[in-house]
Design a protein around this motif. Structure first.
Motif, PDB file in Angstrom:
ATOM      1  N   ASN A   1      38.108  25.658  34.420  1.00 52.85           N
ATOM      2  CA  ASN A   1      37.614  26.629  35.389  1.00 52.85           C
ATOM      3  C   ASN A   1      37.118  27.807  34.570  1.00 52.85           C
ATOM      4  OD1 ASN A   1      37.246  28.507  37.423  1.00 52.85           O
ATOM      5  ND2 ASN A   1      39.422  28.939  37.674  1.00 52.85           N
ATOM      6  N   TYR A  31      43.182  21.302  38.312  1.00 52.10           N
ATOM      7  CA  TYR A  31      42.241  20.542  39.148  1.00 52.10           C
ATOM      8  C   TYR A  31      42.363  19.028  38.913  1.00 52.10           C
ATOM      9  CZ  TYR A  31      40.438  25.200  39.684  1.00 52.10           C
ATOM     10  OH  TYR A  31      40.341  26.545  39.953  1.00 52.10           O
ATOM     11  N   ASP A  42      46.318  22.751  30.993  1.00 48.77           N
ATOM     12  CA  ASP A  42      46.362  23.282  32.360  1.00 48.77           C
ATOM     13  C   ASP A  42      45.543  22.349  33.259  1.00 48.77           C
ATOM     14  OD1 ASP A  42      46.031  24.678  34.723  1.00 48.77           O
ATOM     15  OD2 ASP A  42      45.601  26.596  33.754  1.00 48.77           O
ATOM     16  N   THR A  59      49.520  22.876  39.580  1.00 50.90           N
ATOM     17  CA  THR A  59      49.661  23.869  40.642  1.00 50.90           C
ATOM     18  C   THR A  59      49.557  23.241  42.027  1.00 50.90           C
ATOM     19  OG1 THR A  59      48.769  25.922  41.533  1.00 50.90           O
ATOM     20  CG2 THR A  59      47.178  24.385  40.608  1.00 50.90           C
ATOM     21  N   SER A 110      51.167  28.618  38.701  1.00 53.72           N
ATOM     22  CA  SER A 110      51.135  28.353  37.261  1.00 53.72           C
ATOM     23  C   SER A 110      50.874  29.638  36.496  1.00 53.72           C
ATOM     24  CB  SER A 110      50.146  27.248  36.901  1.00 53.72           C
ATOM     25  OG  SER A 110      49.021  27.263  37.693  1.00 53.72           O
ATOM     26  N   SER A 120      48.256  25.194  44.280  1.00 54.74           N
ATOM     27  CA  SER A 120      47.278  26.127  44.866  1.00 54.74           C
ATOM     28  C   SER A 120      45.934  25.474  45.167  1.00 54.74           C
ATOM     29  CB  SER A 120      47.034  27.301  43.914  1.00 54.74           C
ATOM     30  OG  SER A 120      48.214  28.034  43.706  1.00 54.74           O
ATOM     31  N   LYS A 121      45.635  24.347  44.546  1.00 52.33           N
ATOM     32  CA  LYS A 121      44.290  23.797  44.658  1.00 52.33           C
ATOM     33  C   LYS A 121      44.275  22.629  45.632  1.00 52.33           C
ATOM     34  CE  LYS A 121      43.080  27.174  42.252  1.00 52.33           C
ATOM     35  NZ  LYS A 121      43.143  27.385  40.823  1.00 52.33           N
ATOM     36  N   ARG A 169      52.375  30.395  46.144  1.00 55.92           N
ATOM     37  CA  ARG A 169      52.651  30.560  44.715  1.00 55.92           C
ATOM     38  C   ARG A 169      53.611  29.490  44.214  1.00 55.92           C
ATOM     39  NH1 ARG A 169      49.330  31.331  43.532  1.00 55.92           N
ATOM     40  NH2 ARG A 169      49.675  32.363  41.548  1.00 55.92           N
TER      41      ARG A 169
HETATM   42  C1  LIG Z   1      43.586  28.186  40.048  1.00 56.56           C
HETATM   43  C2  LIG Z   1      44.012  27.947  38.661  1.00 56.56           C
HETATM   44  C3  LIG Z   1      45.356  27.959  38.318  1.00 56.56           C
HETATM   45  C4  LIG Z   1      46.394  28.071  39.387  1.00 56.56           C
HETATM   46  O1  LIG Z   1      47.013  29.254  39.417  1.00 56.56           O
HETATM   47  P1  LIG Z   1      48.263  29.420  40.393  1.00 56.56           P
HETATM   48  O2  LIG Z   1      48.928  30.589  39.767  1.00 56.56           O
HETATM   49  O3  LIG Z   1      49.092  28.185  40.328  1.00 56.56           O
HETATM   50  O4  LIG Z   1      47.725  29.685  41.754  1.00 56.56           O
HETATM   51  C5  LIG Z   1      45.728  27.714  37.013  1.00 56.56           C
HETATM   52  N1  LIG Z   1      44.796  27.437  36.080  1.00 56.56           N
HETATM   53  C6  LIG Z   1      43.499  27.383  36.373  1.00 56.56           C
HETATM   54  C7  LIG Z   1      42.528  27.007  35.336  1.00 56.56           C
HETATM   55  C8  LIG Z   1      43.067  27.650  37.666  1.00 56.56           C
HETATM   56  O5  LIG Z   1      41.767  27.626  37.962  1.00 56.56           O
END
Ligand SMILES: *Cc1c(COP(=O)(O)O)cnc(C)c1O
Length: 360
Positions: free
Chosen positions: A160, A190, A187, A217, A88, A219-220, A228
């Motif tokens: 976050n 989470y 965003d 995302t 993201s 990623s979490k 990515r």
């Molecule tokens: C971890 C996170 C992301 C994710 O970032 P990526 O680029 O998808 O890994 C986006 N926004 C927030 C608030 C995050 O903590």
């Protein structure tokens, strides 16, 4: 001759510093600094990634069709209103570049994700941080900060590094108060960790409003940070803009394959969530018992407040020497806090024991 100079704003960026991952020599690192998945990736996603290596000589599907369709099916969304990005992070950068430039303002909440001001400066725009109340975004404050120069408002929900959440009612009120020309970016990195019926990651608003985009995302909770992969869902006009601006092959072939497989492994996602539901309250209780202030979190991390910045820094170093890497929060203006990702059971116990030893 003068040397090449970047555009205004670029040199004002303090480059994003990711969570550290190095432990002292001979100590096995426990990395709790980047909110990564505690249980590693889905075995199905790993297998799909591996299978994709046979086709590394091929360009990926530039339209990311299979993964967009899988996302659409999973969440009941029109795939035509989804665009994927290299995390993201890439979508944050693209949205900012597309909608804000010199003289424009990009609003975000005081302790919001650092990528928002970084992207704003990268686009030559001015990031504007709005103070929070009790570590949560202040709806009225955000609305009061809107000016004719405001182009984008970024809101991570859950946020976050605070782990706090805004209810759907509050986000709706924020949106209702925004001028139509301001793009509201929700965003939901989470979102999958939240189970409250007064929460919406932005699906409903982004479905009906012309000025709302939701970011998500892999990623979490899907634990594919290395690959990515992120996605945006929003109004056709915004999706069209992102598709014009993005690189034609911005998401790699193995990444798309692993993403599809990860979405197909709901039992794994459920297991990750169940793990978090046990160990987040466990760790919060253990740290509270040490007299620490633990900010109530709905995500896979805890923001923990120490007596002062010196105490937080000493605790950080104490843990680091023992191989436990958490996140210092000075970059977020929370130098008296540490952010701790919920890891495996062993990792949660280790960090609780570590802080107990620190205070002993
Ligand atoms: C971890 C996170 C992301 C994710 O970032 P990526 O680029 O998808 O890994 C986006 N926004 C927030 C608030 C995050 O903590």
């Amino acid at each position: 001759m003068a040397s090449p100079q970047p555009k205004p704003g670029i040199l004002e960026i303090s480059a994003y510093v990711g969570g550290k991952s190095k432990a002292p020599a001979g100590v096995k690192p426990i990395k709790l600094s980047s909110n990564e998945g505690a249980l590693g990736p889905s075995p199905k996603a790993m297998a799909a990634y591996q299978a994709a290596t046979a086709n590394l000589h091929r360009y990926p599907d530039g339209g990311a069709t299979a993964i967009r369709e899988a996302i659409g099916q999973r969440y009941g969304l029109d795939p035509a209103r989804i665009v994927c990005g290299a995390g993201s992070d890439e979508l944050i950068a693209l949205l900012t570049k597309a909608y804000a430039g010199p003289g424009d303002q990009v609003l975000y909440s005081q302790h919001g994700f650092l990528m928002y001001p970084i992207a704003a400066k990268g686009a030559g725009a001015t990031p504007v941080a709005v103070p929070e109340i009790h570590l949560a975004a202040d709806i009225d404050g955000l609305l009061a900060a809107v000016t004719p120069a405001t182009r984008i408002l970024y809101l991570a929900n859950p946020n976050n590094p605070t782990g706090t959440l805004l209810t759907k009612d509050l986000v709706d009120r924020l949106h209702a108060g925004l001028p139509a020309h301001v793009l509201l970016v929700l965003d939901g990195a989470y979102a999958e960790y939240v189970d409250r019926n007064d929460y919406d990651p932005g699906i409903e608003l982004a479905s009906r409003a012309d000025n709302v985009v939701m970011l998500r995302t892999f990623s979490k909770i899907h634990a594919l940070a290395a690959l990515r992969l992120g996605w945006a869902y929003g109004p056709p006009a915004v999706i069209d803009v992102l598709n014009r601006l993005r690189g034609p092959f911005n998401v790699g072939l193995p990444t798309q394959a692993a993403g599809v497989a990860a979405l197909d492994d709901q039992p794994f996602v459920d297991a990750v969530k169940a793990h978090n539901d046990i160990w987040r309250p466990w760790l919060a209780a253990a740290l509270s018992k040490l007299g620490l202030e633990v900010v109530p979190s709905v995500a896979n991390f805890l923001l923990v407040r120490f007596a002062d910045a010196a105490a937080a820094s000493a605790a950080y170093q104490f843990l680091e020497q023992r191989g436990m890497i958490v996140r210092e929060m000075g970059g977020y203006g929370l130098a008296d806090c540490l952010r701790i990702t919920i890891g495996t059971e062993d990792e949660c116990r280790a960090v609780a024991d570590g802080l107990t030893a620190f205070f002993a």
